[in-house]
Design an enzyme around this catalytic site. Structure first.
Site, PDB file in Angstrom:
ATOM      1  N   ASP A 209       0.824  -1.204   0.000  1.00 50.44           N
ATOM      2  CA  ASP A 209       0.000   0.000   0.000  1.00 50.44           C
ATOM      3  C   ASP A 209       0.857   1.253   0.000  1.00 50.44           C
ATOM      4  O   ASP A 209       0.614   2.207  -0.745  1.00 50.44           O
ATOM      5  CB  ASP A 209      -0.907   0.016   1.237  1.00 50.44           C
ATOM      6  CG  ASP A 209      -2.104  -0.892   1.094  1.00 50.44           C
ATOM      7  OD1 ASP A 209      -2.622  -1.029  -0.024  1.00 50.44           O
ATOM      8  OD2 ASP A 209      -2.537  -1.467   2.103  1.00 50.44           O
ATOM      9  N   THR A 210       1.868   1.265   0.863  1.00 50.78           N
ATOM     10  CA  THR A 210       2.718   2.446   0.969  1.00 50.78           C
ATOM     11  C   THR A 210       3.520   2.670  -0.307  1.00 50.78           C
ATOM     12  O   THR A 210       3.674   3.810  -0.761  1.00 50.78           O
ATOM     13  CB  THR A 210       3.663   2.305   2.170  1.00 50.78           C
ATOM     14  OG1 THR A 210       2.898   2.035   3.341  1.00 50.78           O
ATOM     15  CG2 THR A 210       4.449   3.582   2.391  1.00 50.78           C
TER      16      THR A 210
END
Length: 405
Positions: free
Chosen positions: A177-178
């Site tokens: 996600d990051t």
């Protein structure tokens, strides 16, 4: 260390962003832009808002979840029900005055709401739409739900994580996600720069699986041209030695990376065994890779004679990369973290200092800053709708009565 109240001008202070995404990937993109001064208006559904408001450990004193204070920092919050026609209409009006819109719904959702790029860019040709998904905007998997865990596996990361005799493991954070959020922020800046030349915006398509794939070094060409499939190897990389976690006398582990020829020679000298560097089994990078296990045993035999901090100090003096395995308490106590202000304290909603990571990377003349923690749900609804759209009190009351805000 508290964040300074007076900050230099930030590089994105003239950029207006609407953040529609929830959970981590899209909002992390918004966090990065907000950290560098963009006005990021987080659009949340009335009622509960972003699910991130409920994620993570809770404050011992207040019982309030803490993660939201980080991923929501520097943003403003308005509530708007995008499933209602009136909410969609208001979003179109807001988008006509925005530079960037971030969304991480499944492909097609924005179009079903009448908020596709073709619609929004008619009124605002310079708009940059940042779309963050698991699998991208097209292709046979585009419509699938895509959380980081699944996309990390598809991108190649999971297969390489862990030990060869056990199933793949995950890193203890939502790394995919990051990474997708970072790529989305990078794509945003590229699109804004291109807009300076052409006057027109565009769509930024950042997928989680491709953001992970981008980090996979030479994994694909090694298979295509050398027939090599990288495998899980635990705490080391096969053929890279010495580079591992080594046990110390006090029970802690020390990470040592001395796989370069000159660095390995310095390690041997620090260990009191300088002739090892000239041994034919250890003299070159490839030779050390072939005798990896033996080298690790030699290094571990030395580290067990010292406490972990002693090992780090000896090797720092010798010019050999080495360090301890940090947890949060170690970070808060470390003098280098303190000198760099890598962790700062930001007042929470109750005025108590809340430590969190600072803004990275550091810019010498226009650095980013943490100005406040994540906002309360809908804290800025009235200010934004009146300031941007000129709505009056009666308009706001009607929107509340119809649960649009």
């Amino acid at each position: 260390m508290t964040q300074h109240e007076t900050q230099p001008s930030t590089p994105l202070s003239d950029i207006k962003v609407l953040e529609l995404g929830q959970l981590i990937a899209g909002p992390y993109c918004g966090q990065v832009l907000a950290d560098f001064g963009a006005q990021v208006i987080k659009v949340e559904p009335p009622g509960k808002g972003d699910a991130m408001r409920q994620w993570g450990a809770a404050d011992r004193g207040t019982g309030e979840p803490l993660w939201w204070n980080v991923i929501g920092r520097n943003k403003q919050s308005i509530t708007l029900d995008l499933r209602q026609a009136r909410g969609q209409e208001l979003l179109r009006e807001l988008a006509s005055d925005a530079d960037v819109i971030i969304e991480n719904f499944r492909p097609g959702t924005m179009e079903r709401w009448g908020l596709g790029y073709d619609v929004l860019s008619q009124a605002n040709p310079g708009l940059v739409m940042v779309r963050v998904t698991g699998f991208g905007q097209d292709g046979p998997y585009a419509s699938r739900a895509g959380f980081a865990s699944v996309c990390e596996a598809m991108g190649g990361l999971r297969y390489l994580s862990g030990y060869p005799d056990r199933p793949p493991v995950r890193v203890g954070i939502s790394l995919g996600d990051t990474l997708a959020g970072l790529h989305a922020a990078l794509g945003t800046m590229m699109a804004l720069h291109q807009r300076e030349r052409t006057g027109r915006g565009q769509v930024v398509d950042s997928s989680i699986f491709e953001s992970v794939l981008a980090m996979m070094e030479s994994l694909v060409p090694e298979y295509a041209r050398a027939g090599k499939i990288r495998e899980r190897s635990g705490s080391f990389l096969k053929g890279i030695a010495p580079s591992n976690a080594y046990p110390a006398r006090d029970g802690r582990d020390v990470i040592i990376g001395a796989n370069q020829d000159t660095v390995f020679r310095r390690l041997c000298q620090a260990m009191g065994q300088p002739t090892l560097a000239d041994h034919p089994n250890y003299a070159t990078h490839r030779a050390r890779g072939e005798h990896q296990q033996v080298i690790d045993e030699l290094v571990a035999a030395w580290t067990r004679q010292h406490d972990a901090q002693q090992v780090v100090d000896i090797l720092a003096e010798a010019g050999v990369p080495a360090g301890l395995v940090y947890r949060a308490p170690d970070m808060l106590e470390d003098p280098h973290f303190q000198a760099r202000e890598a962790i700062i304290e930001v007042p929470d909603h109750h005025g108590k200092p809340l430590p969190m990571q600072n803004v990275f990377p550091r810019l010498s003349t226009s650095p980013g800053s943490v100005r406040h923690v994540g906002p309360a749900l809908g804290e800025h609804t009235e200010a934004i709708l009146t300031g941007w759209l000129g709505l009056g009190t009666d308009d706001l009351d009607a929107l509340r009565d119809n649960h649009v805000i």
